[in-house]
Design a protein around this motif. Structure first.
Motif, mmCIF file in Angstrom:
data_model
loop_
_atom_site.group_PDB
_atom_site.id
_atom_site.type_symbol
_atom_site.label_atom_id
_atom_site.label_comp_id
_atom_site.label_asym_id
_atom_site.label_seq_id
_atom_site.Cartn_x
_atom_site.Cartn_y
_atom_site.Cartn_z
ATOM 1 N N ASN A 190 1.271 3.058 -0.986
ATOM 2 C CA ASN A 190 0.689 4.309 -0.525
ATOM 3 C C ASN A 190 0.352 5.190 -1.726
ATOM 4 N N ARG A 191 -0.210 6.358 -1.451
ATOM 5 C CA ARG A 191 -0.710 7.210 -2.540
ATOM 6 C C ARG A 191 0.414 7.614 -3.501
ATOM 7 N N CYS B 53 -4.081 -0.161 -3.704
ATOM 8 C CA CYS B 53 -3.494 0.924 -2.910
ATOM 9 C C CYS B 53 -4.458 1.350 -1.806
ATOM 10 N N ARG B 54 -3.879 1.741 -0.672
ATOM 11 C CA ARG B 54 -4.670 2.434 0.346
ATOM 12 C C ARG B 54 -4.455 3.925 0.128
ATOM 13 N N GLY C 206 -5.847 6.402 1.762
ATOM 14 C CA GLY C 206 -5.769 7.103 3.039
ATOM 15 C C GLY C 206 -7.047 6.876 3.809
ATOM 16 N N THR D 206 5.120 2.186 0.899
ATOM 17 C CA THR D 206 4.143 1.230 1.421
ATOM 18 C C THR D 206 3.369 1.802 2.597
ATOM 19 N N ASP D 207 2.086 1.546 2.604
ATOM 20 C CA ASP D 207 1.262 1.883 3.761
ATOM 21 C C ASP D 207 1.587 0.904 4.883
#
Length: 333
Positions: free
Chosen positions: A182-183, A248-249, A251, A174-175
């Motif tokens: 996350n990626r 998703c983030r 980045g 998780t971001d």
């Protein structure tokens, strides 16, 4: 000691019942029972009772420790008596018609956690051998209670360990700012989505999102405002995403959303909703912000190429002046 929970109590009762029967056999007392003591609450609970005569002690009954026959006996340093009516005429035991009473502490590591008791409405004299035998039974019950408590503590530690493992897994996938995937976690979900799309022959679509002029926001208003914008876009993605979507983030200020069983028209509607959400909620910031979005669908080519296609469509949105939504066109590849 606090009262045992239902499962622990059932386990303890199964082990303790034969020992209570043994007490009746050894002593001739008509009632035998086991209690636990909650010292913090100053309360005594009858965990299990065996009644073979008119005198009745109810399993599960509770009373204040200060009103307990056990407390009265132990305070007088008595283990057994046949003179309840004479010694303790105002006690609860006397009111129940008790004549005889015996009490032995149940201890773990020298701490009394409960009592082993016997009672009768007639006079039952106990000899030293009988009292010594009851002491062995009390020791056996202490061991059983300790095993029960240790099992509970071990289970609690296992639950805590499982929670820690789950938390670590969440942190790893998780971001932390947006609480989106996350990626790394996204890549696993995306690969599964590709396989599912191929197997079911359902369309798969990808949306790439970039916050317009994000670096300028950071430079002008500081990283705190920048983080607020990123979190807001993340909240927007969670708001529009359906249960089967994968947000998703990636980045920085880049985000991605994968939608199963959705074509480019369906994803266009989600993109507009996201853009409206960001424009509405960014009004509370020093300056509203906008998004550039690129969309690609599996009808445009191989599902494995969708992220690249969507990225090209995102470039088109930025090239057109930002604050735009573009759909990948195969002719432009």
């Amino acid at each position: 000691m606090n009262s045992l929970d239902a499962i622990e109590q059932d386990t303890f009762i199964s082990a303790a019942t034969p020992l209570l029967n043994l007490i009746t056999h050894i002593t001739g007392l008509k009632t035998s029972f086991i209690t636990t003591i909650d010292w913090q609450a100053q309360q005594q609970t009858v965990v299990i009772a065996q009644n073979t005569g008119d005198l009745h002690i109810a399993s599960g009954s509770q009373l204040a420790w200060t009103d307990s026959m056990c407390q009265l006996m132990l305070s007088e340093q008595l283990t057994a008596t046949t003179e309840i009516q004479l010694r303790f005429p105002d006690s609860g035991g006397a009111q129940l018609g008790m004549q005889s009473f015996v009490v032995l502490p149940i201890k773990i590591a020298d701490q009394m956690i409960g009592t082993l008791c016997g009672a009768s409405d007639d006079k039952v004299e106990l000899n030293n051998h009988q009292i010594e035998s009851l002491g062995y039974i009390a020791d056996a019950l202490a061991l059983q209670l300790k095993l029960t408590i240790d099992a509970r503590n071990a289970e609690a530690k296992m639950d805590s360990l499982r929670d820690q493992i789950e938390n670590l897994a969440t942190l790893a996938n998780t971001d932390p700012l947006t609480e989106l995937l996350n990626r790394r976690a996204f890549q696993q979900r995306y690969e599964f989505a590709i396989k599912l799309s191929k197997r079911t022959k359902q369309p798969l679509s990808v949306m790439m999102i970039d916050i317009d002029d994000f670096k300028q926001f950071n430079d002008e208003f500081g990283h705190e405002t920048g983080d607020a914008i990123i979190k807001m876009v993340g909240d927007g993605l969670k708001y529009i995403a359906r249960s089967t979507d994968i947000p998703c983030r990636v980045g920085g200020d880049e985000f991605i959303l994968v939608a199963l069983n959705t074509d480019s028209n369906g994803l266009m509607l989600l993109a507009k909703r996201l853009n409206d959400y960001v424009k509405l909620h960014s009004k509370q910031l020093q300056r509203p912000c906008s998004l550039s979005i690129g969309i690609a669908c599996s009808s445009h080519g191989a599902p494995e190429e969708l992220i690249r296609f969507a990225d090209e469509a995102l470039y088109m949105s930025k090239a057109s002046g930002r604050d735009a939504i573009s759909v990948y066109q195969a002719d432009d590849a």
